[in-house]
Enzyme design. Structure first.
Site, mmCIF file in Angstrom:
data_model
loop_
_atom_site.group_PDB
_atom_site.id
_atom_site.type_symbol
_atom_site.label_atom_id
_atom_site.label_comp_id
_atom_site.label_asym_id
_atom_site.label_seq_id
_atom_site.Cartn_x
_atom_site.Cartn_y
_atom_site.Cartn_z
ATOM 1 C CG HIS A 82 -2.121 -0.875 1.222
ATOM 2 N ND1 HIS A 82 -1.952 -2.209 1.359
ATOM 3 C CD2 HIS A 82 -3.463 -0.696 0.894
ATOM 4 C CE1 HIS A 82 -3.240 -2.744 1.076
ATOM 5 N NE2 HIS A 82 -4.010 -1.802 0.874
ATOM 6 C CE LYS B 225 -3.767 -0.468 4.737
ATOM 7 N NZ LYS B 225 -5.023 0.020 5.069
#
Length: 270
Positions: free
Chosen positions: A158, A162
């Site tokens: 990600h 995140k």
């Protein structure tokens, strides 16, 4: 219009809030009924439609969560776990349906959501993507078909911002694999490896986490046997897939009996 599903958007001025506003507006049978923002937000003085380039709707966001539910048939929440729990309690209190798309719910928070779902229909999913939902279904089936001679590894990547790891979707994929083997994930998972770890434990489920750039979400589950390897992958190219999945779920959820549902229910995979 009067029979359309009135959908409220929690965190309407956030990135996912904007996408949900557009997705609801573009979906026949749905309408934007309300939106919420934190107290003090400058968005409270703006029209919900103008927040994301839509025509004015004559509705401004509210900082009152009770009003959000009162004005809506169903609320979609992609904000934070604590808000999801609070919204679940309000949904149960006001008899309204709720969709929780946030990740990172603790076991205790999930239990509170489950209690609320005994009174109203609530759908909670770590990932609202229809493609990821199919991936979860496939992973469970493959894990059930293969014996422990096939090692299972879950790989996810990600964007750099995140904050939780492994991702909620990665954990859901691990749970699907563990379910295929008839065991709880907590008895099988290896969330990190560092230093001299020794040989891999037979039957364990490993996780690898990558963070960087602006990657929306890549997830792969690898079944590594002797002489062959099976890899099942999903790559998100736009966050709009989460909004589209949530709106499909909203249309499915309204009118359902009280209970805690997930996206597999929506796609008829159970």
């Amino acid at each position: 219009m009067a029979n359309d599903i009135g959908i409220g958007i929690a965190g309407a001025n956030g990135r996912m809030g904007h996408m949900l506003l557009r997705a609801v507006s573009a979906t026949a049978g749905c309408r934007i009924a309300a939106g919420s923002e934190q107290a003090g937000s400058p968005a409270l003085d703006r029209d919900l439609g103008s927040l994301t380039g839509l025509e004015p709707l004559g509705i401004k966001p509210t900082a009152d969560a009770r009003r959000l539910f009162a004005d809506s048939d169903l609320v979609i929440d992609f904000t934070i776990p604590a808000a999801g729990v609070a919204h679940a309690k309000l949904a149960a209190e006001q008899g309204k349906a709720l969709i929780i798309g946030t990740t990172g719910l603790s076991p205790e928070e999930l239990e509170e959501v489950t209690q609320a779902a005994s009174k109203v229909p609530i759908m909670a999913a770590s990932n609202m993507s229809q493609g990821v939902t199919l991936l979860l279904n496939l992973v469970e089936k493959v894990a059930r078909a293969l014996d422990e001679g096939y090692d299972i590894e879950v790989l996810e990547m990600h964007h750099r911002m995140k904050v939780d790891a492994p991702s909620g979707t990665a954990l859901s994929l691990g749970e699907a694999a563990a379910a295929g083997r008839g065991k709880p994930l907590e008895s099988l998972w290896v969330k990190s490896r560092d230093g001299h770890t020794g040989a891999r434990d037979r039957g364990s489920i490993g996780f690898a986490t990558l963070r960087g750039g602006d990657v929306i979400g890549d997830h792969s589950v690898i079944f590594a046997g002797l002489g062959e390897r099976i890899e099942i992958t999903h790559k998100a190219q736009s966050r709009e897939i989460y909004a589209q999945g949530a709106v499909r779920a909203a249309r499915w959820l309204v009118g359902k009996a009280p209970g805690l549902y997930d996206m597999r229910d929506v796609l008829g995979l159970k």
